[in-house]
Design a protein around this motif. Structure first.
Motif, mmCIF file in Angstrom:
data_model
loop_
_atom_site.group_PDB
_atom_site.id
_atom_site.type_symbol
_atom_site.label_atom_id
_atom_site.label_comp_id
_atom_site.label_asym_id
_atom_site.label_seq_id
_atom_site.Cartn_x
_atom_site.Cartn_y
_atom_site.Cartn_z
ATOM 1 N N ILE A 165 -5.596 -4.498 -5.619
ATOM 2 C CA ILE A 165 -4.393 -3.937 -5.012
ATOM 3 C C ILE A 165 -3.246 -3.605 -5.929
ATOM 4 C CG2 ILE A 165 -5.072 -4.946 -2.953
ATOM 5 C CD1 ILE A 165 -2.761 -6.982 -3.134
ATOM 6 N N ASP A 166 -2.521 -2.644 -5.420
ATOM 7 C CA ASP A 166 -1.102 -2.429 -6.170
ATOM 8 C C ASP A 166 -0.240 -2.917 -5.053
ATOM 9 O OD1 ASP A 166 -2.229 -1.608 -8.445
ATOM 10 O OD2 ASP A 166 -1.596 0.601 -8.090
ATOM 11 N N PHE A 167 0.787 -3.776 -5.378
ATOM 12 C CA PHE A 167 1.926 -4.135 -4.608
ATOM 13 C C PHE A 167 3.397 -4.126 -4.916
ATOM 14 C CE2 PHE A 167 0.370 -8.031 -6.047
ATOM 15 C CZ PHE A 167 1.464 -9.010 -6.212
ATOM 16 N N LYS A 168 4.094 -3.838 -4.188
ATOM 17 C CA LYS A 168 5.633 -3.997 -4.479
ATOM 18 C C LYS A 168 6.363 -4.605 -3.363
ATOM 19 C CE LYS A 168 5.776 0.273 -7.289
ATOM 20 N NZ LYS A 168 6.218 1.777 -7.311
ATOM 21 N N ALA A 199 -3.643 -11.404 5.765
ATOM 22 C CA ALA A 199 -3.969 -10.663 7.156
ATOM 23 C C ALA A 199 -3.609 -9.326 7.231
ATOM 24 C CB ALA A 199 -2.964 -11.431 8.257
ATOM 25 N N GLY A 200 -2.474 -8.792 6.504
ATOM 26 C CA GLY A 200 -2.254 -7.486 6.336
ATOM 27 C C GLY A 200 -3.244 -6.707 5.673
ATOM 28 N N LYS A 210 -0.027 0.366 3.025
ATOM 29 C CA LYS A 210 0.557 -0.250 4.014
ATOM 30 C C LYS A 210 1.709 -0.963 3.907
ATOM 31 C CE LYS A 210 -1.325 -3.137 8.120
ATOM 32 N NZ LYS A 210 -2.499 -3.830 8.476
ATOM 33 N N SER A 211 2.731 -1.087 4.572
ATOM 34 C CA SER A 211 3.609 -2.060 4.469
ATOM 35 C C SER A 211 3.237 -3.340 5.327
ATOM 36 C CB SER A 211 5.056 -1.381 4.974
ATOM 37 O OG SER A 211 5.298 -0.520 3.989
ATOM 38 N N VAL A 231 9.280 -7.448 2.342
ATOM 39 C CA VAL A 231 8.507 -6.340 2.957
ATOM 40 C C VAL A 231 7.491 -6.056 1.402
ATOM 41 C CG1 VAL A 231 8.047 -3.904 3.744
ATOM 42 C CG2 VAL A 231 9.988 -5.798 4.700
ATOM 43 N N PHE A 232 6.148 -5.995 1.750
ATOM 44 C CA PHE A 232 5.415 -5.567 0.616
ATOM 45 C C PHE A 232 4.976 -4.300 0.914
ATOM 46 C CE2 PHE A 232 5.550 -10.066 -0.110
ATOM 47 C CZ PHE A 232 5.570 -10.201 -1.560
#
Length: 433
Positions: A165-168, A199-200, A210-211, A231-232
């Motif tokens: 994944i990529d996440f911010k 879970a998200g 998705k946030s 919030v990711f």
């Protein structure tokens, strides 16, 4: 030589010694004559300078050397005559002399008298563990998981899948340190990430964004985000399903069984597991025996020996940290962190020495050889390992010490009240033995 000995406290002693100045002066003069033969002094050829000039240039240095040697020799000679076992290094101090003698005092500690208490009434726990087919099955499963392959799938992500994944992340709209990453791989359902974060992701497909709102626990290791909600924005770039290898001929060959015989593979695994179980049981029994010896043998420990051991432990810690890539040159390491371990080591060293000497438990050559051969069994070329150990007496010190400890363990177990206790395979293998 005049000697006066006094007891300062339990193990502390003070020895006052007077040395005749005439003998010291004679040694100084004799050494200056030897120095004069080769002394290089400006204005004179080597060995041709007058005695007075040689004394002016080298007298103080020579006298200091002679005094240092005489003090050391006199102290240890006096200690031997008094039948004192000096622990650590003495602290020498000059004393008020007179026209005929040089006087000094030495403050030092002596070894304590070690009296091992009654072991007959001491209960020592002896753990035991049975290696069943079930344990071999579990080990095979672990080996399979270590060789897991991941196959890309187009379905929704589920527990057990590996995702990339990529996440911010942002808190109140502001990005925070450590809150973002690209091409980050991890396994779902193994607790690698916070539960809300995982879970998200469950149910997301490759390419989906998705946030996800995540609340950091109040005791989270990152103090800047502990107790806060972030919030990711997460993008799933890959979902891969874990595929474990089949237990077959190919798998057996991967584990070093040349003909791929699965039965041979399981027999080899059992042999290795039983060896590791034996090692861990032996280590735990030894630990229990050592603690029992400490419990029944209270004694005052020489502070000098404890301080030396603290120094060794601190140096080992620095080397370990350096090997991990940490800058330790100026890192402060409080001595208190190592004191308890140092005291235990010193106490055991004194106790083991006393038990071995009193009961003639020294390591025999055949015992050392048997242990070295046992070490070598786990290597592809056992003969090379055996030759390596016997190529140097220093290399044999480790196995010799282990045999000596094993002899003490056997001796103590024969004296004490041994209570066997079943320990599960999982519990034993979970211990850092």
């Amino acid at each position: 030589m005049q000697v006066q000995l006094e007891t300062l406290s339990g193990l502390e002693r003070r020895m006052s010694i007077a040395l005749p100045l005439a003998a010291i002066d004679a040694q100084v003069n004799e050494r200056l004559k030897r120095v004069a033969r080769t002394a290089k002094i400006q204005g004179f050829r080597p060995g041709k300078a007058p005695a007075k000039i040689v004394e002016m240039n080298y007298g103080a240095q020579v006298r200091e050397e002679v005094l240092g040697e005489q003090v050391q020799q006199a102290f240890y000679k006096a200690a031997a005559e008094q039948k004192l076992r000096v622990a650590g290094y003495p602290r020498f101090e000059p004393a008020q002399g007179d026209a005929e003698s040089f006087k000094f005092a030495a403050a030092f500690e002596v070894f304590p008298e070690v009296v091992v208490g009654d072991l007959a009434g001491k209960e020592i726990e002896k753990p035991k563990t049975e290696v069943t087919d079930g344990e071999i099955d579990k080990t095979v499963d672990i080996l399979r998981k270590q060789r897991t392959r991941f196959n890309r799938v187009e379905r929704e992500a589920a527990n057990g899948d590996r995702v990339i994944i990529d996440f911010k992340g942002a808190i109140d709209g502001v990005a925070f340190e450590g809150g973002s990453s690209e091409n980050f791989p991890f396994m779902l359902g193994q607790g690698q990430m916070l539960p809300e974060f995982e879970a998200g992701i469950i149910g997301m497909k490759e390419g989906e964004i998705k946030s996800v709102e995540v609340s950091f626990p109040a005791d989270y290791h990152g103090k800047d985000v502990a107790g806060k909600t972030a919030v990711f924005e997460i993008m799933v770039k890959n979902v891969a399903e874990a595929q474990l290898p089949e237990v077959n001929e190919e798998f057996a060959k991967q584990l070093g069984i040349a003909d791929g015989d699965v039965a041979k593979m399981r027999a080899e695994i059992r042999k290795n597991v039983e060896r590791e179980v034996k090692r861990r049981l032996t280590a735990q029994i030894k630990e229990n025996v050592m603690q029992a010896l400490i419990d029944v043998t209270p004694m005052e420990l020489p502070k000098a020996l404890v301080d030396l051991e603290v120094g060794r432990l601190m140096e080992q810690a620095r080397q370990d940290l350096a090997q991990r890539g940490m800058q330790v040159k100026d890192m402060p390491l409080p001595a208190d962190l190592f004191t308890q371990q140092a005291e235990r080591r010193v106490a055991l060293g004194l106790i083991l020495s006393a038990v071995v000497e009193a009961n003639q438990l020294e390591a025999k050559p055949e015992q050392v050889k048997a242990l070295v051969e046992e070490f070598a069994e786990s290597y592809e070329q056992p003969e090379d390992v055996i030759q390596w150990y016997y190529a140097s007496q220093e290399r044999l010190e480790g196995p010799t010490s282990m045999v000596l400890e094993d002899n003490v363990v056997e001796f103590v177990l024969a004296k004490a009240n041994v209570v066997e206790k079943e320990v599960s395979f999982e519990t034993l293998m979970g211990q850092n033995a």
